[in-house]
Design a protein around this motif. Structure first.
Motif, short mmCIF file in Angstrom:
data_model
loop_
_atom_site.label_atom_id
_atom_site.label_comp_id
_atom_site.label_asym_id
_atom_site.label_seq_id
_atom_site.Cartn_x
_atom_site.Cartn_y
_atom_site.Cartn_z
N ARG A 81 0.82 -1.21 0.00
CA ARG A 81 0.00 0.00 0.00
C ARG A 81 0.86 1.26 0.00
O ARG A 81 0.57 2.21 -0.72
CB ARG A 81 -0.94 -0.02 1.20
CG ARG A 81 -1.84 1.18 1.26
CD ARG A 81 -2.82 1.05 2.42
NE ARG A 81 -3.53 2.29 2.63
CZ ARG A 81 -4.66 2.59 2.03
NH1 ARG A 81 -5.19 1.76 1.17
NH2 ARG A 81 -5.24 3.75 2.28
N TRP A 82 1.93 1.27 0.78
CA TRP A 82 2.72 2.49 0.88
C TRP A 82 3.44 2.82 -0.42
O TRP A 82 3.72 3.98 -0.69
CB TRP A 82 3.70 2.43 2.05
CG TRP A 82 4.84 1.46 1.89
CD1 TRP A 82 4.86 0.15 2.24
CD2 TRP A 82 6.11 1.75 1.32
NE1 TRP A 82 6.07 -0.40 1.92
CE2 TRP A 82 6.87 0.56 1.37
CE3 TRP A 82 6.70 2.89 0.79
CZ2 TRP A 82 8.17 0.48 0.89
CZ3 TRP A 82 8.00 2.80 0.32
CH2 TRP A 82 8.71 1.61 0.37
N THR A 84 2.11 2.59 -3.34
CA THR A 84 1.15 3.23 -4.24
C THR A 84 0.62 4.55 -3.69
O THR A 84 0.08 5.35 -4.45
CB THR A 84 -0.05 2.29 -4.53
OG1 THR A 84 -0.66 1.93 -3.30
CG2 THR A 84 0.40 1.06 -5.28
N THR A 85 0.78 4.77 -2.39
CA THR A 85 0.27 6.02 -1.81
C THR A 85 1.35 7.07 -1.56
O THR A 85 1.05 8.25 -1.46
CB THR A 85 -0.46 5.74 -0.47
OG1 THR A 85 0.43 5.09 0.42
CG2 THR A 85 -1.69 4.88 -0.71
N ALA A 154 -3.61 3.86 -8.11
CA ALA A 154 -3.57 4.91 -7.09
C ALA A 154 -2.23 5.59 -7.11
O ALA A 154 -1.37 5.35 -6.29
CB ALA A 154 -3.83 4.31 -5.70
#
Length: 157
Positions: A81-82, A84-85, A154
Motif C-alpha cells: 500500500r505504501w 502506491t500512496t 492509485a
C-alpha cells in the motif's frame, strides 16, 4: 452529445493508452538501452574498456536491478500500500538512494576486497565497478520505479 473521452489510461501526451507494466520487457529494455548507448560511446571515442563494460557491468547491472526492483514493486501482483500512496518523487528517491547505496558498497567491496583476499589481481575493470554499479543501479531504479508507478491505479503526483 458525444461520449466523454476516457483519459485515465492515457499517457502524458494523451496520444495512446499506457502499456501495462511487463517485467520481462522492462528488464530487456534495461539491458539494451545502456548497452547500446555506452557501447556506442565507447566505440565512437575509442574507449575499448567502455565498450566492453557497456555489455557487461553496465547493462548487466541495469538488467539485474530492473528485475529485482520490478519484482519487489509488483510484490506478487499485490503492491504494498505504501508504494502506491507515497508520492512518486519520494518513492523514487527513497528506492534510488537505497539501491545506489547498496550498489556503491558492493562496487567498493569488490574493487577493494577481491584483490586483497583472492588471487584476482587489481585491474581497471574492478575499479570501473565503483562507478558502473551505482550509476547503472540509480538509472535502472529510477526508470523502473517511474514506469511502474505510471501503471498503478492509485498514483498521486
Amino acid at each position: 452529445m458525444p461520449a466523454p473521452k476516457d483519459t485515465t489510461s492515457r499517457d502524458r501526451a494523451g496520444s495512446r493508452p499506457s502499456r501495462p507494466f511487463t517485467l520481462w520487457r522492462e528488464v530487456l529494455t534495461a539491458y539494451a538501452a545502456p548497452a547500446l548507448m555506452a557501447g556506442t560511446a565507447g566505440v565512437v571515442t575509442g574507449q575499448r574498456d567502455l565498450a566492453v563494460a557497456a555489455c557487461s557491468s553496465i547493462a548487466g547491472t541495469s538488467a539485474v536491478v530492473a528485475f529485482l526492483v520490478g519484482t519487489w514493486l509488483r510484490h506478487g501482483g499485490q503492491p504494498r500500500r505504501w508504494t502506491t500512496t507515497t508520492p512518486r518523487v519520494a518513492l523514487t528517491a527513497a528506492l534510488v538512494i537505497t539501491a545506489a547505496g547498496v550498489a556503491a558498497l558492493l562496487g567498493w567491496f569488490t574493487a577493494q576486497w577481491l584483490p586483497a583476499h583472492t588471487p584476482i589481481p587489481a585491474s581497471p575493470w574492478l575499479e570501473r565497478l565503483r562507478i558502473d554499479l551505482p550509476v547503472s543501479t540509480a538509472l535502472a531504479t529510477t526508470i523502473v520505479t517511474l514506469r511502474w508507478r505510471s501503471t498503478t491505479t492509485a498514483s498521486p503526483a
